[in-house]
Write a protein that holds these residues in place. Structure first.
Motif, PDB file in Angstrom:
ATOM      1  N   ASN A   1      44.404 -20.037  34.630  1.00 40.45           N
ATOM      2  CA  ASN A   1      44.328 -21.363  34.541  1.00 40.45           C
ATOM      3  C   ASN A   1      43.150 -22.011  35.488  1.00 40.45           C
ATOM      4  OD1 ASN A   1      46.101 -21.504  32.256  1.00 40.45           O
ATOM      5  ND2 ASN A   1      47.991 -22.452  33.452  1.00 40.45           N
ATOM      6  N   SER A   2      43.174 -21.705  36.879  1.00 42.08           N
ATOM      7  CA  SER A   2      42.261 -22.294  37.424  1.00 42.08           C
ATOM      8  C   SER A   2      40.778 -21.915  37.059  1.00 42.08           C
ATOM      9  CB  SER A   2      42.644 -21.744  39.000  1.00 42.08           C
ATOM     10  OG  SER A   2      43.878 -22.301  39.451  1.00 42.08           O
ATOM     11  N   TRP A   3      40.532 -20.750  36.557  1.00 46.08           N
ATOM     12  CA  TRP A   3      39.197 -20.343  36.572  1.00 46.08           C
ATOM     13  C   TRP A   3      38.818 -21.142  35.358  1.00 46.08           C
ATOM     14  CZ3 TRP A   3      36.798 -18.480  32.248  1.00 46.08           C
ATOM     15  CH2 TRP A   3      35.362 -17.940  32.161  1.00 46.08           C
ATOM     16  N   HIS A   4      39.775 -21.129  34.119  1.00 43.48           N
ATOM     17  CA  HIS A   4      39.152 -21.837  33.119  1.00 43.48           C
ATOM     18  C   HIS A   4      38.958 -23.158  33.334  1.00 43.48           C
ATOM     19  CE1 HIS A   4      40.618 -18.390  31.172  1.00 43.48           C
ATOM     20  NE2 HIS A   4      39.813 -18.581  30.124  1.00 43.48           N
ATOM     21  N   ARG A   5      39.666 -23.971  34.227  1.00 41.49           N
ATOM     22  CA  ARG A   5      39.419 -25.099  34.425  1.00 41.49           C
ATOM     23  C   ARG A   5      38.233 -25.720  35.243  1.00 41.49           C
ATOM     24  NH1 ARG A   5      45.704 -27.225  36.380  1.00 41.49           N
ATOM     25  NH2 ARG A   5      46.520 -27.173  34.259  1.00 41.49           N
ATOM     26  N   HIS A   6      37.834 -24.743  36.198  1.00 39.71           N
ATOM     27  CA  HIS A   6      36.765 -24.858  36.849  1.00 39.71           C
ATOM     28  C   HIS A   6      35.494 -24.636  36.049  1.00 39.71           C
ATOM     29  CE1 HIS A   6      33.747 -24.678  40.292  1.00 39.71           C
ATOM     30  NE2 HIS A   6      33.448 -23.857  39.569  1.00 39.71           N
ATOM     31  N   VAL A   7      35.509 -23.446  35.225  1.00 41.12           N
ATOM     32  CA  VAL A   7      34.305 -23.421  34.443  1.00 41.12           C
ATOM     33  C   VAL A   7      34.065 -24.302  33.203  1.00 41.12           C
ATOM     34  CG1 VAL A   7      33.418 -21.669  32.839  1.00 41.12           C
ATOM     35  CG2 VAL A   7      34.432 -20.702  34.799  1.00 41.12           C
ATOM     36  N   THR A   8      35.396 -24.805  32.758  1.00 39.10           N
ATOM     37  CA  THR A   8      35.141 -26.027  31.687  1.00 39.10           C
ATOM     38  C   THR A   8      34.275 -27.151  32.312  1.00 39.10           C
ATOM     39  OG1 THR A   8      36.954 -24.838  30.702  1.00 39.10           O
ATOM     40  CG2 THR A   8      36.177 -27.084  29.866  1.00 39.10           C
ATOM     41  N   CYS A   9      35.014 -27.483  33.646  1.00 37.12           N
ATOM     42  CA  CYS A   9      34.235 -28.771  34.309  1.00 37.12           C
ATOM     43  C   CYS A   9      32.915 -28.430  34.480  1.00 37.12           C
ATOM     44  CB  CYS A   9      35.277 -29.000  35.590  1.00 37.12           C
ATOM     45  SG  CYS A   9      36.676 -29.631  35.246  1.00 37.12           S
ATOM     46  N   ALA A  10      32.667 -27.185  35.008  1.00 31.88           N
ATOM     47  CA  ALA A  10      30.993 -26.899  35.245  1.00 31.88           C
ATOM     48  C   ALA A  10      30.302 -26.891  33.793  1.00 31.88           C
ATOM     49  CB  ALA A  10      30.927 -25.375  35.837  1.00 31.88           C
TER      50      ALA A  10
END
Length: 428
Positions: A367-376
């Motif tokens: 979840n954390s990976w997808h959240r960061h990448v989507t914000c980027a």
């Protein structure tokens, strides 16, 4: 580069960004994650040298990175819901019926072993096997600009089948092993189902050699230009009674050399001007794989305009091969132009890593990976849209401009002078 913007536009961007993040506040149930979301996106767009939890927390005035870490790891919000908003934002501001969807993967080198998807695997960044994560990305390359439209984290088979690692990394049970091309098909299907306007699909040979990806594009009657290896089985060109029924793509090179029917044309605008190559064009068929109705397959061979020193100190031209699936009434130069559009995703990979912190995360779980990448991705899309809305005076055609003919020789290119610029002959 996207960061090369006119200074008078910068002040107005802060208001635009605040409006954008505020408009996405409905994704979060509480005021605190809304505030941290805005701080995080602003941090990703800032001039910080490193964009991790500590540096962005300091910039936002937080005593510790705890609030950002909690936002990425524990807060209740859906990264896919944010992705849908990013995609809607891109379609609304950059939507273009002539755009190209470009598939490719990029890597983030990791030192540890606990991050989701990390393994010793091929790393395109270094060209060897490294401990890294692989993310498959889809770029939307339109007339006004180009930016990431979708993303998938690649789970190597050894990680997808490791129950303990999956549990520790929070990988959802429904996520199974999928190859990079299979992940690409998922994203292309999502773009189609979402009604995204586009005209072509482009990818390199790692995707072009995959028959299932090609079959998906045929079934959906999508024009494409895909890099392919010299070993790709093809039949053709027609009208050659003594040729083998099936041969390799690389075997067709001798037809181009024997006929000396190369045509010089630009693959598109580069950092040093037009990228000129010589091209040959053959109609072919793929054994066991038919094109869509009204479409044809062609093999496009690209040759460097001068000889290079290759491996083993051999001096020769450099060649590349592309499989084209296009409507029979389409002109060959259209496909040549689309081969150059594939570079736009490489530019996005570089821009996002250098400018919006795509690979600078300090997270380990799914979840954390997808959240960061989507914000980027949101940050990069914002930059792209702002650049499209506020172009610099005298700006050259925007990245992804599929309307440029690309036939005017760059200054100082004597090889380009006096050469024919009419449409290349289709070798049938």
């Amino acid at each position: 580069m996207l960061v090369d913007v006119a200074p008078e536009h910068v002040e107005g961007w802060a208001e635009e960004l605040a409006s954008l993040t505020a408009g996405l506040g409905h994704l979060f149930a509480r005021p605190e994650p809304r505030e941290v979301f805005a701080d995080l996106v602003e941090g990703l767009l800032s001039d910080l040298g490193r964009k991790n939890g500590w540096t962005m927390a300091v910039r936002a005035g937080h005593a510790t990175p705890h609030r950002i870490q909690k936002f990425l790891g524990e807060a209740s919000w859906d990264a896919d819901a944010l992705l849908a908003e990013v995609q809607g934002y891109i379609a609304a501001h950059l939507g273009d019926a002539g755009a190209t969807l470009v598939l490719d993967d990029t890597q983030v080198i990791k030192k540890g072993t606990q991050s989701v998807g990390v393994a010793h695997q091929h790393c395109g960044v270094t060209g060897d096997v490294r401990n890294c994560q692989v993310m498959v990305m889809l770029t939307y390359a339109a007339r006004a600009g180009h930016t990431f439209y979708d993303r998938r984290l690649y789970l190597p088979a050894v990680r997808a089948q490791d129950t303990s690692r999956r549990r520790n990394a929070g990988v959802p049970e429904e996520i199974a092993f999928a190859t990079e091309p299979e992940l690409g098909v998922e994203m292309l299907r999502g773009a189609i189902d979402g009604g995204l306007p586009f005209a072509w699909v482009a990818a390199d040979a790692d995707y072009g050699k995959d028959p299932a990806l090609r079959a998906f594009l045929h079934e959906n009657a999508l024009p494409y230009v895909l890099g392919v290896p010299v070993t790709l089985p093809v039949a053709g060109p027609p009208g050659k009674p003594y040729q083998p029924a099936v041969q390799k793509a690389g075997d067709l090179l001798h037809y181009a050399i024997a006929r000396d029917r190369w045509e010089r044309s630009s693959q598109g605008e580069g950092s040093k001007g037009q990228r000129y190559y010589d091209w040959a064009w053959f109609e072919v068929t793929l054994p066991g794989q038919q094109p869509a109705g009204g479409f044809a397959h062609h093999l496009l061979i690209r040759r460097s305009t001068d000889k290079k020193q290759l491996a083993g100190r051999r001096v020769d031209f450099e060649y590349a091969y592309f499989l084209v699936h296009h409507r029979r009434d389409a002109a060959p130069p259209e496909a040549v132009c689309r081969t150059g559009v594939r570079w736009k995703i490489e530019e996005n990979n570089e821009q996002a890593k250098q400018t919006t912190g795509l690979g600078q995360y300090q997270v380990r779980r799914w979840n954390s990976w997808h959240r960061h990448v989507t914000c980027a991705m949101l940050a990069l899309a914002f930059l792209t849209v702002q650049r499209a809305q506020h172009p610099d005076p005298g700006q050259t055609p925007a990245p992804g401009d599929h309307t440029a003919s690309g036939n005017a020789p760059e200054q100082g290119d004597d090889q380009g002078k006096g050469r024919r610029t009419e449409e290349m002959t289709a070798y049938r």
